[in-house]
Scaffold this motif. Structure first.
Motif, PDB file in Angstrom:
ATOM      1  N   VAL A 258      53.493  31.011  37.771  1.00  0.00           N
ATOM      2  CA  VAL A 258      54.088  31.400  39.194  1.00  0.00           C
ATOM      3  C   VAL A 258      53.500  31.142  40.146  1.00  0.00           C
ATOM      4  CG1 VAL A 258      55.211  33.333  37.679  1.00  0.00           C
ATOM      5  CG2 VAL A 258      53.026  33.628  38.910  1.00  0.00           C
ATOM      6  N   GLY A 259      52.181  30.631  40.227  1.00  0.00           N
ATOM      7  CA  GLY A 259      51.017  30.386  41.124  1.00  0.00           C
ATOM      8  C   GLY A 259      51.022  31.443  42.028  1.00  0.00           C
ATOM      9  N   TYR A 260      50.139  31.402  42.989  1.00  0.00           N
ATOM     10  CA  TYR A 260      49.683  32.283  44.059  1.00  0.00           C
ATOM     11  C   TYR A 260      50.900  33.208  44.773  1.00  0.00           C
ATOM     12  CZ  TYR A 260      46.448  34.874  47.300  1.00  0.00           C
ATOM     13  OH  TYR A 260      46.008  35.852  48.165  1.00  0.00           O
ATOM     14  N   ASN A 261      52.043  32.134  44.846  1.00  0.00           N
ATOM     15  CA  ASN A 261      53.031  32.944  45.843  1.00  0.00           C
ATOM     16  C   ASN A 261      53.807  34.048  44.897  1.00  0.00           C
ATOM     17  OD1 ASN A 261      52.831  31.316  47.935  1.00  0.00           O
ATOM     18  ND2 ASN A 261      53.932  29.556  47.277  1.00  0.00           N
ATOM     19  N   LEU A 270      49.999  42.814  35.879  1.00  0.00           N
ATOM     20  CA  LEU A 270      48.789  43.268  35.885  1.00  0.00           C
ATOM     21  C   LEU A 270      48.480  44.814  35.568  1.00  0.00           C
ATOM     22  CD1 LEU A 270      45.557  42.376  35.876  1.00  0.00           C
ATOM     23  CD2 LEU A 270      45.578  42.466  38.504  1.00  0.00           C
ATOM     24  N   ARG A 271      49.113  45.468  36.538  1.00  0.00           N
ATOM     25  CA  ARG A 271      49.314  46.883  36.233  1.00  0.00           C
ATOM     26  C   ARG A 271      49.483  47.430  34.819  1.00  0.00           C
ATOM     27  NH1 ARG A 271      51.360  46.758  41.646  1.00  0.00           N
ATOM     28  NH2 ARG A 271      53.274  47.093  40.833  1.00  0.00           N
ATOM     29  N   ALA A 272      50.461  46.862  34.411  1.00  0.00           N
ATOM     30  CA  ALA A 272      51.106  47.018  32.867  1.00  0.00           C
ATOM     31  C   ALA A 272      49.830  46.880  32.126  1.00  0.00           C
ATOM     32  CB  ALA A 272      52.227  46.335  32.562  1.00  0.00           C
ATOM     33  N   GLY A 273      49.092  45.782  32.120  1.00  0.00           N
ATOM     34  CA  GLY A 273      48.044  45.475  31.383  1.00  0.00           C
ATOM     35  C   GLY A 273      47.010  46.552  31.550  1.00  0.00           C
ATOM     36  N   GLU A 274      46.534  46.916  32.579  1.00  0.00           N
ATOM     37  CA  GLU A 274      45.637  47.707  32.925  1.00  0.00           C
ATOM     38  C   GLU A 274      45.625  49.200  32.122  1.00  0.00           C
ATOM     39  OE1 GLU A 274      43.926  46.345  37.270  1.00  0.00           O
ATOM     40  OE2 GLU A 274      45.476  47.778  36.988  1.00  0.00           O
ATOM     41  N   ASP A 275      47.006  49.485  31.774  1.00  0.00           N
ATOM     42  CA  ASP A 275      47.622  50.672  31.042  1.00  0.00           C
ATOM     43  C   ASP A 275      46.629  50.691  29.712  1.00  0.00           C
ATOM     44  OD1 ASP A 275      48.684  51.646  33.380  1.00  0.00           O
ATOM     45  OD2 ASP A 275      50.586  51.139  32.715  1.00  0.00           O
ATOM     46  N   LEU A 276      46.646  49.469  29.092  1.00  0.00           N
ATOM     47  CA  LEU A 276      46.316  49.451  27.809  1.00  0.00           C
ATOM     48  C   LEU A 276      44.649  49.678  27.773  1.00  0.00           C
ATOM     49  CD1 LEU A 276      47.561  46.057  26.736  1.00  0.00           C
ATOM     50  CD2 LEU A 276      48.550  48.263  26.282  1.00  0.00           C
ATOM     51  N   PRO A 280      37.204  43.802  31.318  1.00  0.00           N
ATOM     52  CA  PRO A 280      36.381  43.059  32.498  1.00  0.00           C
ATOM     53  C   PRO A 280      37.168  42.114  33.272  1.00  0.00           C
ATOM     54  CG  PRO A 280      35.467  42.422  30.479  1.00  0.00           C
ATOM     55  CD  PRO A 280      36.038  43.479  30.107  1.00  0.00           C
ATOM     56  N   LEU A 281      38.249  41.517  32.542  1.00  0.00           N
ATOM     57  CA  LEU A 281      39.075  40.267  33.065  1.00  0.00           C
ATOM     58  C   LEU A 281      40.405  40.940  33.966  1.00  0.00           C
ATOM     59  CD1 LEU A 281      39.419  37.635  30.241  1.00  0.00           C
ATOM     60  CD2 LEU A 281      37.895  37.606  32.328  1.00  0.00           C
ATOM     61  N   TRP A 282      40.418  42.344  34.119  1.00  0.00           N
ATOM     62  CA  TRP A 282      41.440  42.745  34.777  1.00  0.00           C
ATOM     63  C   TRP A 282      40.914  42.442  36.317  1.00  0.00           C
ATOM     64  CZ3 TRP A 282      45.015  42.856  31.747  1.00  0.00           C
ATOM     65  CH2 TRP A 282      45.111  43.491  30.664  1.00  0.00           C
ATOM     66  N   ALA A 286      42.725  40.308  39.213  1.00  0.00           N
ATOM     67  CA  ALA A 286      43.090  40.957  40.609  1.00  0.00           C
ATOM     68  C   ALA A 286      42.516  40.128  41.642  1.00  0.00           C
ATOM     69  CB  ALA A 286      42.824  42.355  40.410  1.00  0.00           C
ATOM     70  N   ASP A 287      41.364  39.560  41.478  1.00  0.00           N
ATOM     71  CA  ASP A 287      40.629  38.828  42.693  1.00  0.00           C
ATOM     72  C   ASP A 287      41.085  37.527  42.733  1.00  0.00           C
ATOM     73  OD1 ASP A 287      39.792  41.398  43.266  1.00  0.00           O
ATOM     74  OD2 ASP A 287      37.832  41.075  42.459  1.00  0.00           O
ATOM     75  N   TRP A 288      42.041  36.973  41.985  1.00  0.00           N
ATOM     76  CA  TRP A 288      42.139  35.492  42.075  1.00  0.00           C
ATOM     77  C   TRP A 288      42.473  35.083  43.218  1.00  0.00           C
ATOM     78  CZ3 TRP A 288      47.356  32.563  40.985  1.00  0.00           C
ATOM     79  CH2 TRP A 288      46.956  31.231  40.768  1.00  0.00           C
ATOM     80  N   ASP A 289      42.013  34.008  43.633  1.00  0.00           N
ATOM     81  CA  ASP A 289      42.346  33.450  45.152  1.00  0.00           C
ATOM     82  C   ASP A 289      43.406  32.420  45.112  1.00  0.00           C
ATOM     83  OD1 ASP A 289      40.930  31.319  43.973  1.00  0.00           O
ATOM     84  OD2 ASP A 289      39.244  31.154  45.272  1.00  0.00           O
ATOM     85  N   GLY A 290      44.111  32.043  44.105  1.00  0.00           N
ATOM     86  CA  GLY A 290      45.055  31.073  43.959  1.00  0.00           C
ATOM     87  C   GLY A 290      44.517  29.573  43.408  1.00  0.00           C
ATOM     88  N   ASN A 291      43.460  29.569  43.082  1.00  0.00           N
ATOM     89  CA  ASN A 291      43.152  28.141  42.567  1.00  0.00           C
ATOM     90  C   ASN A 291      43.146  28.168  41.188  1.00  0.00           C
ATOM     91  OD1 ASN A 291      41.664  26.084  42.131  1.00  0.00           O
ATOM     92  ND2 ASN A 291      39.288  26.725  42.648  1.00  0.00           N
ATOM     93  N   PRO A 292      44.050  27.170  40.677  1.00  0.00           N
ATOM     94  CA  PRO A 292      44.535  27.230  39.272  1.00  0.00           C
ATOM     95  C   PRO A 292      43.342  26.653  38.588  1.00  0.00           C
ATOM     96  CG  PRO A 292      45.267  25.307  40.650  1.00  0.00           C
ATOM     97  CD  PRO A 292      44.747  26.186  41.542  1.00  0.00           C
ATOM     98  N   GLU A 293      42.252  25.972  38.981  1.00  0.00           N
ATOM     99  CA  GLU A 293      41.036  25.637  38.140  1.00  0.00           C
ATOM    100  C   GLU A 293      40.271  26.734  37.616  1.00  0.00           C
ATOM    101  OE1 GLU A 293      38.692  23.050  35.951  1.00  0.00           O
ATOM    102  OE2 GLU A 293      40.638  22.544  37.021  1.00  0.00           O
ATOM    103  N   THR A 294      40.254  27.760  38.466  1.00  0.00           N
ATOM    104  CA  THR A 294      39.570  28.911  37.913  1.00  0.00           C
ATOM    105  C   THR A 294      40.247  29.561  36.817  1.00  0.00           C
ATOM    106  OG1 THR A 294      38.986  29.700  40.141  1.00  0.00           O
ATOM    107  CG2 THR A 294      38.882  31.358  38.656  1.00  0.00           C
TER     108      THR A 294
END
Length: 313
Positions: A258-261, A270-276, A280-282, A286-294
């Motif tokens: 889906v990309g950054y948009n 992401l919120r549904a996953g945090e309920d599990l 550390p990857l949440w 959550a802080d992803w800046d839109g760079n696909p290489e990351t």
């Protein structure tokens, strides 16, 4: 999207219930007719043909040895089972495989321990080249593994016969993996049968095994990584089974898709996953800046294969 999937599942369940109701109703009518016929024949057998020619008999000699209701019930059951198999054999003799398969399937549903008839039904499916029904029957028997007498060699032989006729049948390939068979992948990737999103979702709807469903969805994503319903169903199963690592893997590919948009969708998943539970990857997601290489580096660190057709940005 999740609401649509639930609606489709409800429709499939309703159709299956309707089919079962129609079959049971038809079978009940047939059994009632046979019961009446057996009762009539029993009465003829115990009543003398001619009072003049028949010798006087005592009441004990005229009445049957067992109560009529018990005898009728026993004869009725015997006639029903024998008639089903005789009917199927007649169909097979004249090459009417579809009708024979229908009758044999009724019998197998009532007698899942009858290996001989199960083999007959599977051979009928092979003769019809109906590999979907062939694989579906094997799947159903696998779910009742505690009540069927088939051993491991039988399963291997039956899966192998199916793959010989339809090497690309996905359900049979999954069954082959379950029984520990080494199934070689095609050398030419272009020859590998494509699994569309529609096919995958239909297969998952028919089988409630979560591991089977996730395997199907991962293969479909490899062919069509831009189909969002595949991710929605995969995330739903992983969340339902509390499989945090699988959920994160699916979420990484969803982010790339889906990309950054697609911020709203990403945040909701992401919120549904945090309920599990904590992970550390949440925070990383959550802080992803839109760079696909990351995300690609994150996927490589988790040995997560990224579909080649997924856009780089």
């Amino acid at each position: 999207m999740q609401g649509l999937m639930i609606f489709l599942e409800v429709v499939v369940v309703l159709l299956l219930l309707a089919e079962v109701y129609i079959r049971l109703r038809a079978r009940r009518r047939r059994l009632q007719n046979r019961d009446a016929q057996v009762s009539a024949e029993t009465r003829k057998a115990i009543v003398p043909v001619s009072p003049v020619e028949s010798a006087p008999t005592s009441r004990a000699e005229v009445l049957p040895a067992h109560p009529q209701g018990e005898q009728s019930s026993t004869l009725q059951e015997a006639l029903s089972i024998d008639d089903l198999l005789n009917e199927a054999n007649i169909y097979l003799e004249y090459g009417h495989y579809a009708q024979a398969a229908t009758v044999l399937r009724w019998y197998v549903d009532l007698n899942p321990h009858e290996t001989r008839v199960i083999n007959q039904l599977l051979d009928t499916y092979l003769a019809m080249a109906d590999m979907d029904s062939y694989a579906g029957l094997l799947e159903g028997l696998g779910e009742k593994s505690g009540s069927v007498p088939m051993n491991e060699s039988w399963w291997r032989e039956r899966v192998e016969h199916g793959l010989q006729q339809d090497p690309g049948n996905l359900e049979l390939l999954v069954l082959a993996e379950k029984v520990g068979m080494a199934v070689p992948l095609p050398q030419d990737q272009s020859a590998e049968p494509a699994l569309t999103a529609e096919m995958a979702l239909a297969l998952v709807a028919r089988n409630r095994d979560p591991h089977y469903g996730m395997a199907i969805l991962w293969r479909a994503i490899a062919h069509e990584p831009l189909k969002l319903p595949l991710y929605a169903e995969l995330l739903r199963i992983a969340h339902q089974q509390h499989l945090v690592e699988d959920y994160i893997n699916a979420l990484i590919l969803l982010y790339l898709t889906v990309g950054y948009n697609g911020k709203t969708l990403r945040q909701r998943m992401l919120r549904a996953g945090e309920d599990l539970g904590p992970h550390p990857l949440w925070t990383v997601l959550a802080d992803w800046d839109g760079n696909p290489e990351t995300l690609r580096q994150l996927a490589r660190s988790r040995q997560l294969e990224i579909p080649g057709s997924l856009p780089l940005a």
